[in-house]
Design an enzyme around this catalytic site. Structure first.
Site, mmCIF file in Angstrom:
data_model
loop_
_atom_site.group_PDB
_atom_site.id
_atom_site.type_symbol
_atom_site.label_atom_id
_atom_site.label_comp_id
_atom_site.label_asym_id
_atom_site.label_seq_id
_atom_site.Cartn_x
_atom_site.Cartn_y
_atom_site.Cartn_z
ATOM 1 N N ASN A 9 1.114 -1.204 -0.047
ATOM 2 C CA ASN A 9 0.192 0.110 0.092
ATOM 3 C C ASN A 9 0.872 1.395 -0.037
ATOM 4 O OD1 ASN A 9 -1.902 2.259 0.456
ATOM 5 N ND2 ASN A 9 -2.123 1.382 2.690
ATOM 6 N N TRP A 10 1.058 1.775 -1.185
ATOM 7 C CA TRP A 10 1.917 3.030 -1.462
ATOM 8 C C TRP A 10 1.379 4.298 -0.679
ATOM 9 C CZ3 TRP A 10 3.775 2.915 -6.938
ATOM 10 C CH2 TRP A 10 4.744 1.578 -7.181
ATOM 11 N N LYS A 11 0.046 4.118 -0.153
ATOM 12 C CA LYS A 11 -0.448 5.391 0.177
ATOM 13 C C LYS A 11 -0.383 6.548 -0.454
ATOM 14 C CE LYS A 11 0.244 3.838 4.881
ATOM 15 N NZ LYS A 11 0.329 4.021 6.231
ATOM 16 N N HIS A 95 -9.412 0.531 4.962
ATOM 17 C CA HIS A 95 -8.084 1.025 5.716
ATOM 18 C C HIS A 95 -8.216 1.981 6.750
ATOM 19 C CE1 HIS A 95 -4.138 2.737 6.393
ATOM 20 N NE2 HIS A 95 -3.489 1.574 5.644
ATOM 21 N N GLU A 97 -6.920 4.478 7.927
ATOM 22 C CA GLU A 97 -6.635 5.771 7.619
ATOM 23 C C GLU A 97 -7.954 6.681 7.030
ATOM 24 O OE1 GLU A 97 -2.958 5.738 5.253
ATOM 25 O OE2 GLU A 97 -1.992 4.947 7.414
ATOM 26 N N GLU A 167 -5.123 -4.976 10.749
ATOM 27 C CA GLU A 167 -4.144 -4.147 10.845
ATOM 28 C C GLU A 167 -4.407 -3.295 12.180
ATOM 29 O OE1 GLU A 167 -2.319 -2.960 6.916
ATOM 30 O OE2 GLU A 167 -4.003 -1.521 7.162
ATOM 31 N N GLY A 173 2.510 2.300 10.685
ATOM 32 C CA GLY A 173 3.353 3.660 10.341
ATOM 33 C C GLY A 173 4.303 3.935 11.714
ATOM 34 N N SER A 212 3.546 -2.095 10.119
ATOM 35 C CA SER A 212 5.154 -1.940 10.705
ATOM 36 C C SER A 212 5.699 -3.270 10.143
ATOM 37 C CB SER A 212 5.550 -1.663 12.038
ATOM 38 O OG SER A 212 4.733 -0.187 11.909
ATOM 39 N N GLY A 233 2.896 -1.143 4.206
ATOM 40 C CA GLY A 233 2.771 0.435 3.698
ATOM 41 C C GLY A 233 4.216 0.757 3.701
HETATM 42 C C1 PEP Z 1 -0.664 -0.099 6.042
HETATM 43 O O1 PEP Z 1 -0.620 1.299 5.669
HETATM 44 O O2 PEP Z 1 -1.542 -0.622 5.806
HETATM 45 C C2 PEP Z 1 0.463 -0.357 6.847
HETATM 46 C C3 PEP Z 1 0.437 -1.383 7.294
HETATM 47 O O3 PEP Z 1 1.427 0.640 7.057
HETATM 48 P P1 PEP Z 1 2.988 0.391 7.442
HETATM 49 O O4 PEP Z 1 3.619 -1.032 7.172
HETATM 50 O O5 PEP Z 1 3.743 1.498 7.201
HETATM 51 O O6 PEP Z 1 2.872 0.219 9.162
#
Ligand code: PEP
Length: 249
Positions: A9-11, A95, A97, A167, A173, A212, A233
């Site tokens: 997931n490049w956000k 998600h 976010e 998640e 993050g 993470s 992410g």
């Molecule tokens: C995500 O955005 O779905 C995610 C898991 O981010 P990260 O790996 O940076 O924690």
């Protein structure tokens, strides 16, 4: 046997130049990833270009979100059929976010899951508790409610062609990863919740962990019985790091 999926997931990151470089870096190593299916979810504006570079190769294309509507007066939204036309196999829904910053609730996430499937894509539906909820001992209550919205809306049969990503919000993050045991415990809970409606669908369902994940911790997470890959992410923005995670799948 569930095939591991590692989805990036490049956000809201990247430029045309950096995205091209990242895709080329991935394609240089993706051919040797044998055990996991690999997907990347760039921002919508890059989908056409990234899709053309992927060109039916070993990395699948996904999107980060879609509208619950199929067309019409919904300024700024992107419809499922549009994403499908640009070659998206996967689309993330719910998600944390989106839930936190755009007010997406369980019912909307469930409708988006159905809209994605109607357009021929595989939704990756995200669930997860906040730190406050975990510390209050409410993790299973929250996850149960989020999963039930999918079971009560689209229905258990819809989960035969969906993916669920656990998640924990406190791990996204933050650099703070759930331990393999913490993640496995919630994954087993989710699978059990679904098995109560349909054991075969629960058994075949891919449950991804996200929060993470890095090259250094992916193997121990993916080794757990009910963890069938990851939603990645930050680490998916580095081709070598992401490929290390894919190889752990
Ligand atoms: C995500 O955005 O779905 C995610 C898991 O981010 P990260 O790996 O940076 O924690």
């Amino acid at each position: 046997m569930r095939r591991t999926l590692v989805a990036g997931n490049w956000k809201m990151n990247g430029s045309r130049a950096s995205v091209a470089e990242l895709v080329d870096g991935l394609l240089a190593g993706a051919g040797t990833v044998a055990s996991a299916e690999v997907a990347i979810c760039p921002p919508h504006v890059f989908l056409a270009e990234v899709g053309a570079r992927l060109d039916g190769g070993p990395v699948a294309l996904g999107a980060q979100d879609l509208s619950e509507h199929v067309s019409g007066a919904y300024t700024g939204e992107i419809a499922g059929p549009m994403l499908a036309e640009y070659g998206c196999r996967y689309v993330i829904v719910g998600h944390s976010e989106r839930r936190a910053y755009h007010g997406e609730d369980d019912a909307l996430v469930a409708r988006k899951l159905a809209t994605a499937q109607a357009a021929g894509m595989i939704p990756i539906a995200c669930v997860g508790e906040t730190l406050e909820e975990r510390e209050a001992g409410d993790t299973e209550t929250v996850i149960g409610r989020q999963v039930d919205a999918l079971l009560d809306g689209p229905g258990v049969v819809a989960l035969a062609s969906a993916v669920i990503a656990y998640e924990p919000v406190w791990a996204i993050g933050t650099g703070r990863t759930a331990t393999p045991d913490q993640a496995q415990s919630v994954h087993a809970f989710i699978r059990g919740r679904i098995a109560a409606r349909d054991a075969a669908i629960a058994d075949g369902l891919r449950l991804l962990y996200g929060g993470s994940v890095k090259g250094a911790n992916a193997s121990e997470l993916f080794a757990m019985q009910d963890i069938d890959g990851g939603l990645i992410g930050g680490a998916s923005l580095d081709a070598d790091e992401f490929l290390t995670i894919c190889h752990a799948g």
